[in-house]
Design a protein around this motif. Structure first.
Motif, PDB file in Angstrom:
ATOM      1  N   LYS A  57     -60.139  80.966  14.100  1.00  0.00           N
ATOM      2  CA  LYS A  57     -59.555  82.304  14.205  1.00  0.00           C
ATOM      3  C   LYS A  57     -60.077  83.200  13.082  1.00  0.00           C
ATOM      4  CE  LYS A  57     -55.201  84.846  14.004  1.00  0.00           C
ATOM      5  NZ  LYS A  57     -55.431  85.584  12.765  1.00  0.00           N
ATOM      6  N   ARG A  58     -60.036  82.712  11.849  1.00  0.00           N
ATOM      7  CA  ARG A  58     -60.477  83.536  10.720  1.00  0.00           C
ATOM      8  C   ARG A  58     -61.940  83.956  10.877  1.00  0.00           C
ATOM      9  NH1 ARG A  58     -59.753  80.329   5.833  1.00  0.00           N
ATOM     10  NH2 ARG A  58     -61.966  79.873   6.072  1.00  0.00           N
ATOM     11  N   GLU A  59     -62.792  82.988  11.278  1.00  0.00           N
ATOM     12  CA  GLU A  59     -64.227  83.273  11.347  1.00  0.00           C
ATOM     13  C   GLU A  59     -64.591  84.132  12.558  1.00  0.00           C
ATOM     14  OE1 GLU A  59     -66.582  82.484   9.164  1.00  0.00           O
ATOM     15  OE2 GLU A  59     -65.220  81.402   7.829  1.00  0.00           O
ATOM     16  N   LEU A  60     -64.098  83.757  13.735  1.00  0.00           N
ATOM     17  CA  LEU A  60     -64.585  84.391  14.971  1.00  0.00           C
ATOM     18  C   LEU A  60     -63.719  85.553  15.446  1.00  0.00           C
ATOM     19  CD1 LEU A  60     -65.769  81.268  16.984  1.00  0.00           C
ATOM     20  CD2 LEU A  60     -67.159  82.905  15.741  1.00  0.00           C
ATOM     21  N   VAL A  61     -62.435  85.537  15.096  1.00  0.00           N
ATOM     22  CA  VAL A  61     -61.562  86.638  15.535  1.00  0.00           C
ATOM     23  C   VAL A  61     -61.464  87.700  14.435  1.00  0.00           C
ATOM     24  CG1 VAL A  61     -59.265  87.262  16.378  1.00  0.00           C
ATOM     25  CG2 VAL A  61     -60.249  85.036  16.973  1.00  0.00           C
ATOM     26  N   ASP A  62     -61.026  87.292  13.240  1.00  0.00           N
ATOM     27  CA  ASP A  62     -60.791  88.261  12.166  1.00  0.00           C
ATOM     28  C   ASP A  62     -62.097  88.826  11.582  1.00  0.00           C
ATOM     29  OD1 ASP A  62     -58.246  87.490  12.686  1.00  0.00           O
ATOM     30  OD2 ASP A  62     -57.974  86.304  10.871  1.00  0.00           O
ATOM     31  N   LEU A 104     -65.530  88.365  12.697  1.00  0.00           N
ATOM     32  CA  LEU A 104     -66.637  88.808  13.552  1.00  0.00           C
ATOM     33  C   LEU A 104     -66.191  89.555  14.810  1.00  0.00           C
ATOM     34  CD1 LEU A 104     -68.881  85.623  13.337  1.00  0.00           C
ATOM     35  CD2 LEU A 104     -69.445  87.878  12.436  1.00  0.00           C
ATOM     36  N   ASN A 105     -64.919  89.344  15.191  1.00  0.00           N
ATOM     37  CA  ASN A 105     -64.445  89.999  16.409  1.00  0.00           C
ATOM     38  C   ASN A 105     -65.195  89.588  17.667  1.00  0.00           C
ATOM     39  OD1 ASN A 105     -62.322  91.697  17.019  1.00  0.00           O
ATOM     40  ND2 ASN A 105     -62.981  93.178  15.473  1.00  0.00           N
ATOM     41  N   TRP A 106     -65.696  88.348  17.698  1.00  0.00           N
ATOM     42  CA  TRP A 106     -66.488  87.884  18.849  1.00  0.00           C
ATOM     43  C   TRP A 106     -65.583  87.445  20.004  1.00  0.00           C
ATOM     44  CZ3 TRP A 106     -71.045  84.490  16.605  1.00  0.00           C
ATOM     45  CH2 TRP A 106     -72.013  85.361  16.082  1.00  0.00           C
ATOM     46  N   ILE A 107     -64.419  86.885  19.690  1.00  0.00           N
ATOM     47  CA  ILE A 107     -63.475  86.441  20.715  1.00  0.00           C
ATOM     48  C   ILE A 107     -62.068  86.854  20.291  1.00  0.00           C
ATOM     49  CG2 ILE A 107     -64.756  84.483  21.689  1.00  0.00           C
ATOM     50  CD1 ILE A 107     -63.330  82.674  19.712  1.00  0.00           C
ATOM     51  N   THR A 108     -61.091  86.637  21.187  1.00  0.00           N
ATOM     52  CA  THR A 108     -59.709  86.962  20.815  1.00  0.00           C
ATOM     53  C   THR A 108     -58.945  85.681  20.506  1.00  0.00           C
ATOM     54  OG1 THR A 108     -58.819  86.752  23.034  1.00  0.00           O
ATOM     55  CG2 THR A 108     -59.751  88.892  22.445  1.00  0.00           C
ATOM     56  N   GLU A 109     -57.763  85.846  19.932  1.00  0.00           N
ATOM     57  CA  GLU A 109     -56.957  84.681  19.593  1.00  0.00           C
ATOM     58  C   GLU A 109     -56.558  83.899  20.846  1.00  0.00           C
ATOM     59  OE1 GLU A 109     -53.884  85.729  16.840  1.00  0.00           O
ATOM     60  OE2 GLU A 109     -53.223  83.643  16.686  1.00  0.00           O
ATOM     61  N   SER A 110     -56.279  84.615  21.941  1.00  0.00           N
ATOM     62  CA  SER A 110     -55.862  83.898  23.153  1.00  0.00           C
ATOM     63  C   SER A 110     -57.042  83.136  23.769  1.00  0.00           C
ATOM     64  CB  SER A 110     -55.211  84.846  24.155  1.00  0.00           C
ATOM     65  OG  SER A 110     -56.172  85.474  24.949  1.00  0.00           O
ATOM     66  N   ASP A 111     -58.289  83.628  23.552  1.00  0.00           N
ATOM     67  CA  ASP A 111     -59.467  82.845  23.971  1.00  0.00           C
ATOM     68  C   ASP A 111     -59.447  81.474  23.300  1.00  0.00           C
ATOM     69  OD1 ASP A 111     -60.575  84.805  25.558  1.00  0.00           O
ATOM     70  OD2 ASP A 111     -61.779  85.686  23.953  1.00  0.00           O
ATOM     71  N   ILE A 112     -59.198  81.472  21.980  1.00  0.00           N
ATOM     72  CA  ILE A 112     -59.203  80.208  21.226  1.00  0.00           C
ATOM     73  C   ILE A 112     -58.199  79.228  21.814  1.00  0.00           C
ATOM     74  CG2 ILE A 112     -58.800  79.132  18.976  1.00  0.00           C
ATOM     75  CD1 ILE A 112     -59.513  81.704  17.653  1.00  0.00           C
ATOM     76  N   LEU A 113     -57.001  79.720  22.121  1.00  0.00           N
ATOM     77  CA  LEU A 113     -55.965  78.833  22.664  1.00  0.00           C
ATOM     78  C   LEU A 113     -56.386  78.290  24.031  1.00  0.00           C
ATOM     79  CD1 LEU A 113     -52.759  80.740  21.528  1.00  0.00           C
ATOM     80  CD2 LEU A 113     -53.725  78.631  20.571  1.00  0.00           C
ATOM     81  N   ASP A 114     -57.050  79.130  24.836  1.00  0.00           N
ATOM     82  CA  ASP A 114     -57.566  78.656  26.133  1.00  0.00           C
ATOM     83  C   ASP A 114     -58.603  77.553  25.936  1.00  0.00           C
ATOM     84  OD1 ASP A 114     -55.995  80.370  27.523  1.00  0.00           O
ATOM     85  OD2 ASP A 114     -57.547  81.878  27.873  1.00  0.00           O
ATOM     86  N   THR A 134     -66.139  76.905  22.788  1.00  0.00           N
ATOM     87  CA  THR A 134     -66.291  78.186  22.098  1.00  0.00           C
ATOM     88  C   THR A 134     -67.762  78.601  22.097  1.00  0.00           C
ATOM     89  OG1 THR A 134     -64.501  77.454  20.649  1.00  0.00           O
ATOM     90  CG2 THR A 134     -65.655  79.452  20.007  1.00  0.00           C
ATOM     91  N   GLY A 135     -68.635  77.675  21.711  1.00  0.00           N
ATOM     92  CA  GLY A 135     -70.070  77.979  21.649  1.00  0.00           C
ATOM     93  C   GLY A 135     -70.617  78.386  23.005  1.00  0.00           C
ATOM     94  N   TYR A 136     -70.187  77.681  24.059  1.00  0.00           N
ATOM     95  CA  TYR A 136     -70.690  77.989  25.403  1.00  0.00           C
ATOM     96  C   TYR A 136     -70.288  79.400  25.819  1.00  0.00           C
ATOM     97  CZ  TYR A 136     -72.136  77.503  30.221  1.00  0.00           C
ATOM     98  OH  TYR A 136     -72.782  77.686  31.418  1.00  0.00           O
ATOM     99  N   ASN A 137     -69.044  79.768  25.524  1.00  0.00           N
ATOM    100  CA  ASN A 137     -68.582  81.094  25.915  1.00  0.00           C
ATOM    101  C   ASN A 137     -69.228  82.203  25.093  1.00  0.00           C
ATOM    102  OD1 ASN A 137     -66.414  81.143  28.122  1.00  0.00           O
ATOM    103  ND2 ASN A 137     -65.884  79.350  26.894  1.00  0.00           N
ATOM    104  N   LEU A 138     -69.743  81.855  23.913  1.00  0.00           N
ATOM    105  CA  LEU A 138     -70.427  82.863  23.111  1.00  0.00           C
ATOM    106  C   LEU A 138     -71.875  83.044  23.548  1.00  0.00           C
ATOM    107  CD1 LEU A 138     -69.128  81.955  19.531  1.00  0.00           C
ATOM    108  CD2 LEU A 138     -68.549  84.002  20.841  1.00  0.00           C
TER     109      LEU A 138
END
Lengths: 187, 191
Positions: free
Chosen positions: B30-35, B37-47, B67-71
Motif C-alpha cells: 500500500k505505501r509503495e504502490l498506492v501512497d 506511486l498511485n499505480w493502484i488503489t487500496e481495494s485493488d490490493i485487497l482483491d 499485482t505485477g501482472y495487473n501493472l
C-alpha cells in the motif's frame, strides 16, 4: 539430475499447497521422508530461521532445503520451482478469470480444503515433534511409559504455547525466548 | 522497461522488509504502490490478496504475481515475483552456508533444541488459526481428523488429501443447498 528432481518436487509443492499459513509444511515433511534430504530437526531449525528472517516462510524453507541438498544452485532451483506454478496460474487467472475467488466451485472447494489443510499441518507437526517430545524409539526398547515422554520438552511446549495464545506477539519473540531457555536449562 | 525495473525494486524492498509474507506484506504494498506511486488503489490490493489466498502456492508470491501482472502483464508478474524472492534467496543462502558450522557449537545446540519445541508450539497455533477459518461444523471436524490420519498413519500423499477435500467441499455445499446460492450470487455480481 538432482536439479531436475528439486525443481519438479518444489513445483509440485507450489501447485498443491493451498490455504496459506505453512500449507507447504506437510509437503516438505513428505519430501524428507521420501528423499532424506534433511532431518526433521533440521526442518524445524529451518522454519525457526525462516520465521526470523525477511521473506515468505515457504520461500525461505525452499531455499534452505535446496541449498542443503545441492548448494547455491540447488537453493535457486528449489525456490524457482516453488514460485513457478504461482506465476503460471496467476497469469492465466488475472487474464481470463478475475472473479476466480468468488466462483462457486472455488468457494465450495475451500469449505473442504480449510479443515483438511489444518489436519495435514497438525499431522506434519506431530511427526516432526516425535524426536523432541515423544521418544517412540525408547518406547520400543523398554516399556516404561514415562521414558518416551520428554518432560522438559513438554513443559516448554506448554509454556510457549500458552504464551503464544495469550500475548499474540511475533514468532521471533518466542524463538528468542526459547533459545535463552534452551541455553540456561541445557536442552 | 523503466517501469519493469521499478516493479522489481519495489518488490525487492517488500521481500526485504516483510517478516513472514502473506498478510504482513499488504501495508508495504500500500505505501509503495498506492501512497507513493498511485499505480493502484487500496481495494485493488485487497482483491489481489483475496485471489492470492484461493490459488495454489505461497500467498505472498501469488499476491506479488497478481499485482505485477495487473501493472505490466507477464513481464510485470515476473519482475514482481523475482524481486520478492530475491532477498530470501540471498539472505537464506548466506545463513545456510554458515549454519552447519554453527551447529557444532554446544551453546547453539542447546538453543536450537529448545527452538525446535517453540516451532512445534507455533505450528500448533497455526493449526488452531486455520481451524478457526473453517466453518467449524461436525463434517469439517471429520475432514480434519481424516486428513490427519491419512497423512500421519496411512502415509497417503498430501496431494491426494487436498484434491479429495476440494471435491468433498463441493459435494457438501451441494447437499447443504449453499452451492446454488453462491451460483446466484456469482451471477448477480457479474451483471
Amino acid at each position: 539430475m538432482i536439479y531436475i528432481i528439486l525443481f519438479l518436487e518444489f513445483f509440485k509443492v507450489g501447485l498443491f499447497a493451498l490455504g496459506g499459513g505453512l500449507a507447504a509444511l506437510p509437503f516438505l515433511q513428505e519430501l524428507i521422508v521420501k528423499y532424506g534430504w534433511i532431518t526433521s530437526e533440521e526442518l524445524l531449525n529451518m522454519i525457526a530461521v525462516s520465521e526470523s528472517t525477511p521473506g515468505a516462510i515457504g520461500i525461505n524453507t525452499a531455499t534452505f532445503i535446496g541449498y542443503n541438498t545441492a548448494g547455491i544452485m540447488g537453493g535457486v532451483i528449489a525456490t524457482i520451482g516453488l514460485a513457478a506454478p504461482s506465476i503460471i496460474i496467476i497469469s492465466i487467472i488475472a487474464h481470463y478469470f478475475k472473479e476466480f475467488n468468488n466462483h462457486p466451485l472455488v468457494k465450495s472447494a475451500f469449505v473442504g480444503i480449510r479443515p483438511a489443510v489444518a489436519g495435514l499441518i497438525a499431522s506434519a507437526a506431530f511427526q516432526l515433534s516425535r524426536g523432541q517430545i515423544f521418544h517412540f524409539d525408547k518406547l520400543n526398547t523398554d516399556l516404561e511409559i514415562l521414558s518416551f515422554l520428554d518432560l522438559k520438552g513438554i513443559i516448554l511446549l506448554l509454556l510457549i504455547f500458552l504464551a503464544i495464545r495469550k500475548f499474540k506477539k511475533h514468532p521471533i519473540i518466542y524463538i528468542l525466548a526459547s533459545a535463552l531457555i534452551g541455553i540456561v536449562f541445557k536442552f | 522497461m523503466k517501469e519493469i525495473f521499478k516493479i522489481f525494486f519495489i518488490f525487492f524492498k517488500i521481500g526485504l522488509f516483510t517478516f513472514g509474507g502473506g498478510y504482513a506484506m499488504l501495508p508495504i504494498i500500500k505505501r509503495e504502490l498506492v501512497d507513493n506511486l498511485n499505480w493502484i488503489t487500496e481495494s485493488d490490493i485487497l482483491d489481489y490478496y483475496a485471489i492470492g489466498q484461493s490459488t495454489p502456492g505461497i500467498i505472498a508470491v501469488n499476491t506479488a504475481t497478481m499485482t505485477g501482472y495487473n501493472l505490466k502483464g507477464i513481464k510485470g508478474a515476473l519482475a514482481a515475483t523475482s524481486g520478492f524472492i530475491m532477498p530470501s534467496l540471498i539472505i537464506i543462502t548466506i545463513i545456510a552456508s554458515y549454519f552447519s558450522r554453527f551447529q557444532e557449537i554446544e551453546l547453539f545446540q542447546h538453543a536450537f533444541s529448545a527452538i525446535q519445541i517453540a516451532v512445534v508450539a507455533l505450528i500448533i497455533d497455526i493449526v488452531i488459526k486455520m481451524w478457526n477459518k473453517s466453518d467449524k461444523s461436525k463434517i469439517s471436524l471429520l475432514i480434519f481428523v481424516l486428513a490427519f490420519i491419512l497423512l500421519a498413519l496411512l502415509r497417503v500423499s498430501p496431494v491426494f488429501v487436498i484434491l479429495a477435500s476440494a471435491i468433498s467441499g463441493i459435494i457438501i455445499q451441494r447437499f447443504r443447498g449453499e452451492f446454488k446460492k453462491s451460483v446466484k450470487e456469482y451471477k448477480n455480481n457479474k451483471n
